[in-house]
Design a protein around this motif. Structure first.
Motif, PDB file in Angstrom:
ATOM      1  N   ASP A   1       0.859  -1.176   0.000  1.00 45.23           N
ATOM      2  CA  ASP A   1       0.000   0.000   0.000  1.00 45.23           C
ATOM      3  C   ASP A   1       0.905   1.239   0.000  1.00 45.23           C
ATOM      4  OD1 ASP A   1      -1.465   2.218   0.857  1.00 45.23           O
ATOM      5  OD2 ASP A   1      -2.700   1.061   2.253  1.00 45.23           O
ATOM      6  N   ALA A   2       0.933   1.938  -1.126  1.00 49.57           N
ATOM      7  CA  ALA A   2       1.848   3.075  -1.277  1.00 49.57           C
ATOM      8  C   ALA A   2       1.536   4.208  -0.300  1.00 49.57           C
ATOM      9  CB  ALA A   2       1.822   3.582  -2.719  1.00 49.57           C
ATOM     10  N   ASP A   3       0.266   4.390   0.037  1.00 54.85           N
ATOM     11  CA  ASP A   3      -0.078   5.456   1.000  1.00 54.85           C
ATOM     12  C   ASP A   3       0.482   5.141   2.381  1.00 54.85           C
ATOM     13  OD1 ASP A   3      -1.371   7.111  -0.773  1.00 54.85           O
ATOM     14  OD2 ASP A   3      -3.319   6.138  -0.473  1.00 54.85           O
ATOM     15  N   ALA A   4       0.324   3.887   2.801  1.00 61.34           N
ATOM     16  CA  ALA A   4       0.910   3.472   4.083  1.00 61.34           C
ATOM     17  C   ALA A   4       2.434   3.544   3.995  1.00 61.34           C
ATOM     18  CB  ALA A   4       0.452   2.064   4.438  1.00 61.34           C
ATOM     19  N   GLY A   5       2.977   3.239   2.837  1.00 60.37           N
ATOM     20  CA  GLY A   5       4.423   3.267   2.638  1.00 60.37           C
ATOM     21  C   GLY A   5       5.010   4.662   2.723  1.00 60.37           C
ATOM     22  N   LYS A   6       4.193   5.655   2.406  1.00 61.66           N
ATOM     23  CA  LYS A   6       4.658   7.037   2.502  1.00 61.66           C
ATOM     24  C   LYS A   6       5.016   7.379   3.956  1.00 61.66           C
ATOM     25  CE  LYS A   6       3.445  11.761   1.304  1.00 61.66           C
ATOM     26  NZ  LYS A   6       2.455  12.663   0.703  1.00 61.66           N
ATOM     27  N   LYS A   7       4.228   6.856   4.871  1.00 57.93           N
ATOM     28  CA  LYS A   7       4.492   7.073   6.295  1.00 57.93           C
ATOM     29  C   LYS A   7       5.782   6.350   6.725  1.00 57.93           C
ATOM     30  CE  LYS A   7       0.414   7.558   8.408  1.00 57.93           C
ATOM     31  NZ  LYS A   7      -0.792   6.954   9.037  1.00 57.93           N
ATOM     32  N   VAL A   8       5.942   5.124   6.239  1.00 57.94           N
ATOM     33  CA  VAL A   8       7.161   4.372   6.550  1.00 57.94           C
ATOM     34  C   VAL A   8       8.384   5.122   6.016  1.00 57.94           C
ATOM     35  CG1 VAL A   8       8.374   2.162   6.278  1.00 57.94           C
ATOM     36  CG2 VAL A   8       5.872   2.195   6.456  1.00 57.94           C
ATOM     37  N   TYR A   9       8.209   5.748   4.859  1.00 62.41           N
ATOM     38  CA  TYR A   9       9.323   6.459   4.214  1.00 62.41           C
ATOM     39  C   TYR A   9       9.822   7.645   5.048  1.00 62.41           C
ATOM     40  CZ  TYR A   9      12.271   8.378   0.566  1.00 62.41           C
ATOM     41  OH  TYR A   9      13.363   8.830  -0.140  1.00 62.41           O
ATOM     42  N   ASN A  10       9.048   8.062   6.035  1.00 61.73           N
ATOM     43  CA  ASN A  10       9.547   9.103   6.946  1.00 61.73           C
ATOM     44  C   ASN A  10      10.844   8.686   7.627  1.00 61.73           C
ATOM     45  OD1 ASN A  10       7.605  11.039   6.416  1.00 61.73           O
ATOM     46  ND2 ASN A  10       6.191  10.223   7.954  1.00 61.73           N
ATOM     47  N   LYS A  11      11.071   7.366   7.728  1.00 56.39           N
ATOM     48  CA  LYS A  11      12.323   6.871   8.311  1.00 56.39           C
ATOM     49  C   LYS A  11      13.494   6.980   7.339  1.00 56.39           C
ATOM     50  CE  LYS A  11      10.089   3.640  11.435  1.00 56.39           C
ATOM     51  NZ  LYS A  11       9.835   2.240  11.788  1.00 56.39           N
ATOM     52  N   CYS A  12      13.205   7.274   6.099  1.00 61.42           N
ATOM     53  CA  CYS A  12      14.238   7.284   5.053  1.00 61.42           C
ATOM     54  C   CYS A  12      14.569   8.703   4.592  1.00 61.42           C
ATOM     55  CB  CYS A  12      13.768   6.507   3.820  1.00 61.42           C
ATOM     56  SG  CYS A  12      12.789   5.022   4.172  1.00 61.42           S
ATOM     57  N   ARG A  13      13.593   9.609   4.757  1.00 61.80           N
ATOM     58  CA  ARG A  13      13.711  10.879   4.021  1.00 61.80           C
ATOM     59  C   ARG A  13      14.790  11.815   4.530  1.00 61.80           C
ATOM     60  NH1 ARG A  13       9.316  12.628   2.150  1.00 61.80           N
ATOM     61  NH2 ARG A  13       7.610  11.370   2.909  1.00 61.80           N
ATOM     62  N   ALA A  14      15.319  11.601   5.743  1.00 60.79           N
ATOM     63  CA  ALA A  14      16.449  12.425   6.178  1.00 60.79           C
ATOM     64  C   ALA A  14      17.648  12.198   5.255  1.00 60.79           C
ATOM     65  CB  ALA A  14      16.828  12.088   7.622  1.00 60.79           C
ATOM     66  N   CYS A  15      17.737  11.010   4.701  1.00 63.07           N
ATOM     67  CA  CYS A  15      18.913  10.634   3.894  1.00 63.07           C
ATOM     68  C   CYS A  15      18.626  10.460   2.411  1.00 63.07           C
ATOM     69  CB  CYS A  15      19.503   9.336   4.427  1.00 63.07           C
ATOM     70  SG  CYS A  15      20.018   9.442   6.153  1.00 63.07           S
ATOM     71  N   HIS A  16      17.364  10.275   2.029  1.00 60.25           N
ATOM     72  CA  HIS A  16      17.011  10.009   0.621  1.00 60.25           C
ATOM     73  C   HIS A  16      15.887  10.912   0.147  1.00 60.25           C
ATOM     74  CE1 HIS A  16      19.241   6.184   0.253  1.00 60.25           C
ATOM     75  NE2 HIS A  16      18.792   5.865   1.451  1.00 60.25           N
ATOM     76  N   ALA A  17      16.026  11.429  -1.053  1.00 65.96           N
ATOM     77  CA  ALA A  17      14.961  12.216  -1.677  1.00 65.96           C
ATOM     78  C   ALA A  17      14.275  11.403  -2.772  1.00 65.96           C
ATOM     79  CB  ALA A  17      15.549  13.496  -2.271  1.00 65.96           C
ATOM     80  N   VAL A  18      12.972  11.646  -2.931  1.00 68.06           N
ATOM     81  CA  VAL A  18      12.205  11.127  -4.082  1.00 68.06           C
ATOM     82  C   VAL A  18      11.314  12.256  -4.597  1.00 68.06           C
ATOM     83  CG1 VAL A  18      12.075   8.644  -3.546  1.00 68.06           C
ATOM     84  CG2 VAL A  18      10.405  10.199  -2.527  1.00 68.06           C
ATOM     85  N   GLY A  19      10.819  12.090  -5.791  1.00 65.30           N
ATOM     86  CA  GLY A  19       9.897  13.058  -6.363  1.00 65.30           C
ATOM     87  C   GLY A  19      10.618  14.064  -7.250  1.00 65.30           C
ATOM     88  N   GLU A  20       9.849  15.055  -7.685  1.00 67.43           N
ATOM     89  CA  GLU A  20      10.367  16.028  -8.634  1.00 67.43           C
ATOM     90  C   GLU A  20      11.593  16.749  -8.084  1.00 67.43           C
ATOM     91  OE1 GLU A  20       7.225  18.573  -9.982  1.00 67.43           O
ATOM     92  OE2 GLU A  20       8.643  19.741 -11.188  1.00 67.43           O
ATOM     93  N   GLY A  21      12.630  16.806  -8.871  1.00 70.14           N
ATOM     94  CA  GLY A  21      13.832  17.542  -8.483  1.00 70.14           C
ATOM     95  C   GLY A  21      14.659  16.887  -7.397  1.00 70.14           C
ATOM     96  N   ALA A  22      14.404  15.612  -7.118  1.00 70.58           N
ATOM     97  CA  ALA A  22      15.129  14.921  -6.037  1.00 70.58           C
ATOM     98  C   ALA A  22      16.631  14.921  -6.308  1.00 70.58           C
ATOM     99  CB  ALA A  22      14.622  13.489  -5.907  1.00 70.58           C
ATOM    100  N   LYS A  23      17.379  15.269  -5.282  1.00 73.31           N
ATOM    101  CA  LYS A  23      18.852  15.285  -5.371  1.00 73.31           C
ATOM    102  C   LYS A  23      19.435  14.263  -4.402  1.00 73.31           C
ATOM    103  CE  LYS A  23      19.444  19.344  -7.720  1.00 73.31           C
ATOM    104  NZ  LYS A  23      18.121  19.221  -8.406  1.00 73.31           N
ATOM    105  N   ASN A  24      20.667  13.865  -4.654  1.00 68.46           N
ATOM    106  CA  ASN A  24      21.364  13.003  -3.695  1.00 68.46           C
ATOM    107  C   ASN A  24      21.564  13.763  -2.391  1.00 68.46           C
ATOM    108  OD1 ASN A  24      21.627  10.972  -5.628  1.00 68.46           O
ATOM    109  ND2 ASN A  24      23.578  11.787  -6.364  1.00 68.46           N
ATOM    110  N   LYS A  25      21.404  13.057  -1.272  1.00 65.86           N
ATOM    111  CA  LYS A  25      21.650  13.664   0.039  1.00 65.86           C
ATOM    112  C   LYS A  25      22.757  12.834   0.696  1.00 65.86           C
ATOM    113  CE  LYS A  25      17.634  14.909   2.103  1.00 65.86           C
ATOM    114  NZ  LYS A  25      16.202  14.811   2.531  1.00 65.86           N
ATOM    115  N   VAL A  26      22.554  12.432   1.956  1.00 68.28           N
ATOM    116  CA  VAL A  26      23.492  11.482   2.567  1.00 68.28           C
ATOM    117  C   VAL A  26      23.461  10.187   1.748  1.00 68.28           C
ATOM    118  CG1 VAL A  26      23.920  10.058   4.605  1.00 68.28           C
ATOM    119  CG2 VAL A  26      23.273  12.463   4.868  1.00 68.28           C
ATOM    120  N   GLY A  27      22.285   9.808   1.306  1.00 70.75           N
ATOM    121  CA  GLY A  27      22.106   8.647   0.424  1.00 70.75           C
ATOM    122  C   GLY A  27      21.656   9.098  -0.960  1.00 70.75           C
ATOM    123  N   PRO A  28      21.702   8.199  -1.933  1.00 77.17           N
ATOM    124  CA  PRO A  28      21.299   8.562  -3.298  1.00 77.17           C
ATOM    125  C   PRO A  28      19.803   8.836  -3.418  1.00 77.17           C
ATOM    126  CG  PRO A  28      21.700   6.195  -3.129  1.00 77.17           C
ATOM    127  CD  PRO A  28      22.139   6.798  -1.829  1.00 77.17           C
TER     128      PRO A  28
END
Ligand code: HEM
Length: 108
Positions: free
Chosen positions: A4-31
């Protein structure tokens, strides 16, 4: 399995400090992770991977659900020497859902 991608968006809060997704996403600590499902591991442009990750990725052809599940459940057990400082997702539904969320972003 279908996550479920909507539920996964919440899980992705654990990733977003280091990873970007979406329009204009740039590499951060992680790709940046646009289009990562189906992509060859370790192939994001202008991102400097650890030696351990590069070695592991060398013979891998594509991130699929099975490989991504393994990696995200316990990154440091799968890739010796990875610099991804993340303990892993322990709940099976978090894994399928975050992968569904990742799969909703095409490569730009
Ligand atoms: C690498 C996903 C959490 C830092 C990767 C890769 C994926 C990924 C798929 C490999 C990308 C490729 O093949 O190009 C995720 C997801 C997360 C998460 C879905 C959350 C569930 C984090 C966190 C951090 C982080 C919290 C920072 C503390 C990194 C780094 C790498 C990496 C540094 C490069 C690994 C290396 O070169 O050894 N991540 N990640 N990630 N991630 Fe994460």
């Amino acid at each position: 399995t279908v996550g479920d991608a909507d539920a996964g968006k919440k899980v992705y809060n654990k990733c977003r400090a280091c990873h970007a997704v979406g329009e204009g996403a740039k590499n951060k600590v992680g790709p940046e992770l646009n289009g990562i499902i189906g992509e060859k591991p370790g192939s994001i442009e202008d991102y400097k991977y650890s030696a351990g990750f590069e070695e592991w990725a060398a013979d891998k052809t594509a991130w699929n659900e099975a490989l991504m599940t393994e990696w995200l459940a316990d990154p440091r057990a799968v890739v010796k020497g990875t610099k991804m400082a993340f303990p892993g997702l322990k709940k099976p539904e978090d894994l399928t859902n975050v992968i569904a969320y990742l799969a909703s972003f095409d490569a730009e």
